[in-house]
Scaffold this motif. Structure first.
Motif, short mmCIF file in Angstrom:
data_model
loop_
_atom_site.label_atom_id
_atom_site.label_comp_id
_atom_site.label_asym_id
_atom_site.label_seq_id
_atom_site.Cartn_x
_atom_site.Cartn_y
_atom_site.Cartn_z
N ARG A 4 -3.70 -11.34 -8.35
CA ARG A 4 -4.22 -10.73 -7.12
C ARG A 4 -3.20 -9.80 -6.46
NH1 ARG A 4 -6.81 -16.05 -4.10
NH2 ARG A 4 -8.44 -16.53 -5.64
N ASN A 5 -1.98 -9.82 -6.95
CA ASN A 5 -0.90 -9.01 -6.37
C ASN A 5 -0.98 -7.61 -6.96
OD1 ASN A 5 1.60 -7.85 -5.63
ND2 ASN A 5 2.57 -9.85 -5.51
N ALA A 6 -1.33 -6.63 -6.14
CA ALA A 6 -1.55 -5.27 -6.62
C ALA A 6 -0.32 -4.38 -6.49
CB ALA A 6 -2.70 -4.63 -5.85
N ALA A 7 0.80 -4.95 -6.07
CA ALA A 7 2.00 -4.13 -5.87
C ALA A 7 2.46 -3.54 -7.20
CB ALA A 7 3.11 -4.97 -5.25
N PRO A 8 3.02 -2.32 -7.18
CA PRO A 8 3.52 -1.71 -8.42
C PRO A 8 4.65 -2.53 -9.04
CG PRO A 8 3.34 -0.07 -6.67
CD PRO A 8 3.14 -1.41 -6.03
N VAL A 9 4.78 -2.45 -10.37
CA VAL A 9 5.84 -3.13 -11.12
C VAL A 9 6.44 -2.12 -12.09
CG1 VAL A 9 6.45 -5.07 -12.60
CG2 VAL A 9 4.51 -5.26 -11.05
N SER A 10 7.76 -2.01 -12.11
CA SER A 10 8.40 -1.05 -13.02
C SER A 10 9.31 -1.73 -14.03
CB SER A 10 9.22 -0.02 -12.21
OG SER A 10 10.21 -0.67 -11.44
N THR A 11 9.26 -3.07 -14.13
CA THR A 11 10.10 -3.77 -15.09
C THR A 11 9.41 -3.85 -16.44
OG1 THR A 11 9.20 -5.97 -14.65
CG2 THR A 11 10.93 -5.17 -13.16
N ARG B 296 0.84 -1.21 0.00
CA ARG B 296 0.00 0.00 0.00
C ARG B 296 0.87 1.25 0.00
NH1 ARG B 296 -3.07 -3.18 3.57
NH2 ARG B 296 -2.16 -2.13 5.38
N ARG B 297 2.00 1.20 0.72
CA ARG B 297 2.87 2.36 0.77
C ARG B 297 3.45 2.67 -0.61
NH1 ARG B 297 7.83 1.82 4.73
NH2 ARG B 297 8.50 0.41 3.11
N TRP B 298 3.88 1.61 -1.33
CA TRP B 298 4.42 1.82 -2.68
C TRP B 298 3.34 2.31 -3.63
CZ3 TRP B 298 9.21 2.61 -3.57
CH2 TRP B 298 10.20 1.98 -2.79
N ARG B 299 2.11 1.80 -3.48
CA ARG B 299 1.02 2.27 -4.34
C ARG B 299 0.75 3.75 -4.08
NH1 ARG B 299 -1.67 -0.78 -7.56
NH2 ARG B 299 -3.33 0.75 -7.68
N ARG B 300 0.77 4.15 -2.82
CA ARG B 300 0.54 5.57 -2.51
C ARG B 300 1.63 6.43 -3.15
NH1 ARG B 300 -0.89 3.62 2.71
NH2 ARG B 300 1.18 4.15 3.51
N ALA B 301 2.87 5.94 -3.10
CA ALA B 301 3.98 6.70 -3.70
C ALA B 301 3.80 6.79 -5.21
CB ALA B 301 5.31 6.04 -3.35
N GLY B 302 3.41 5.67 -5.85
CA GLY B 302 3.19 5.70 -7.30
C GLY B 302 2.05 6.62 -7.68
N ALA B 303 0.97 6.58 -6.90
CA ALA B 303 -0.17 7.45 -7.18
C ALA B 303 0.21 8.92 -7.00
CB ALA B 303 -1.34 7.08 -6.28
N ALA B 304 1.04 9.20 -6.00
CA ALA B 304 1.49 10.58 -5.79
C ALA B 304 2.34 11.06 -6.95
CB ALA B 304 2.28 10.67 -4.48
N ALA B 305 3.19 10.18 -7.49
CA ALA B 305 4.01 10.54 -8.65
C ALA B 305 3.14 10.87 -9.85
CB ALA B 305 4.97 9.41 -8.99
N ARG B 306 2.11 10.07 -10.04
CA ARG B 306 1.20 10.34 -11.17
C ARG B 306 0.46 11.66 -10.97
NH1 ARG B 306 -3.25 6.23 -11.25
NH2 ARG B 306 -3.87 7.56 -9.51
#
Length: 375
Positions: A354-361, A3-13
């Motif tokens: 089901r894994n919602a974690a961000p992926v940047s690869t 959730r923390r990484w998703r919040r960071a990605g959403a903030a970047a967007r």
């Protein structure tokens, strides 16, 4: 942690989108928003942002490339990409982007002969922007000797490394292991290479073929620096997964310096592995061997010899995971892999969708669906 990484990605967007409202139209801002949305698994928003970037600058090559690999549409986009090719012929980086985009769109449309022509042109453009030398495995013969390391004494791993050639299923395996409640997938860390540079007081190429430092004190220093970096991700005491394919070269050194580590190495069949590398345009100068059939074949042969050597020398620490077996029966492989790491299987670990974690690869768009055998 997810959730923390998703919040960071959403903030970047949101930052990219806010900047677009207040600054002069710039394709780079729209493109950044598209990358953030893609990494978050928001496919429609990513496509719309890439289209906005192209609308601002029809010749903006990164957006054509990312859009084609994110969600190919076929012949409808081909004319505008070809027009951009005509305007950017003198720019090797832009030509590589555009040629790979044309390859992907034509392939999606079933025009394989034309697709191959564009792929060959794109690979040539990518090679032309690389530094001379260092694209193949020549000169690495010394790395074939691997000192034997005794099996681990502790059943449960303290760290997990996922290594192998790029585009061989490393992200799929990371998502499976990362679904376990005792595990946190930290993505592609450069921490081991950085620690090695610090320990040797030198800027080493990435990856480096430097031999294992012989002194125990040097190994202890290396281990301390890596653990310090990795533990930043060990939320709630979870086991950290470091999924950097380039750590493959360091497997022997990792096993000596970090006795709590387990190393999972993906092996995909040579034709599929090499073609998956050839058809991918990697960021920057990463994986320079991948733009020539000759160096691809040499590199795979070298990789497979090294993998076999690690398997023999690092019992209980290094496990080969066959990609074809992984996608044919992901649950069975999940049980084997988690058992190797000293973890019990948890229901649904193989359900990567089901894994919602961000992926940047490069797999950011693909791993949003269930494991399949179409590749």
């Amino acid at each position: 942690p997810g959730r923390r990484w998703r919040r960071a990605g959403a903030a970047a967007r949101r930052l990219s989108e806010a900047a677009q409202r207040h600054l002069q139209a710039d394709p780079r801002l729209a493109y950044s928003a598209g990358l953030a949305s893609r990494n978050l698994g928001e496919a429609d928003a990513a496509e719309a942002a890439f289209e906005r970037a192209i609308g601002i600058d029809p010749d903006f090559s990164p957006a054509h490339w990312s859009l084609a690999y994110h969600r190919p549409a076929g012949l409808g986009r081909v004319p505008r990409i070809e027009a951009a090719v005509g305007h950017r012929r003198t720019d090797a980086s832009a030509m590589a982007d555009l040629c790979y985009a044309l390859y992907r769109e034509n392939e999606h449309a079933g025009r394989f002969g034309i697709a191959w022509t564009w792929l060959a042109r794109g690979a040539a453009a990518a090679r032309s922007r690389m530094h001379a030398g260092g694209v193949g495995p020549r000169g690495r013969a010394g790395t074939f000797h691997v000192d034997r390391v005794e099996p681990p004494t502790e059943r449960e791993a303290g760290l997990v490394f996922i290594v192998g050639l790029p585009r061989s299923g490393t992200t799929v395996l990371e998502r499976i292991v990362g679904n376990h409640s005792r595990v946190y997938a930290a993505g592609e860390l450069n921490s081991f290479h950085t620690a090695l540079c610090q320990q040797m007081d030198a800027f080493l190429p990435l990856p480096s073929t430097t031999r294992t430092p012989p002194e125990p004190r040097a190994l202890e220093q290396l281990a301390t620096m890596y653990r310090r970096a990795a533990q930043r991700h060990a939320v709630d005491g979870r086991i950290v997964v470091d999924k950097n394919p380039a750590n493959f070269l360091y497997a022997g050194l990792i096993a000596r310096a970090l006795p709590e580590a387990r190393i999972l190495c993906l092996r995909r069949g040579p034709m599929d592995a090499c073609f998956s590398n050839l058809r991918e345009l990697f960021e920057g100068d990463a994986y320079p061997y991948s733009y020539s059939l000759d160096t691809l074949a040499e590199h795979y042969d070298w990789f497979d010899h090294m993998r076999s050597a690690f398997e023999v020398a690092l019992p209980g620490r290094f496990m080969t995971v066959q990609y074809e077996s992984l996608v044919a029966d992901p649950r069975a492989m999940a049980e084997r892999v988690l058992g190797f790491c000293g973890l019990g299987y948890e229901e649904g670990c193989e359900r990567i969708e089901r894994n919602a974690a961000p992926v940047s690869t490069a797999s950011a768009s693909q791993v949003r669906e269930a494991v399949h055998t179409r590749g």
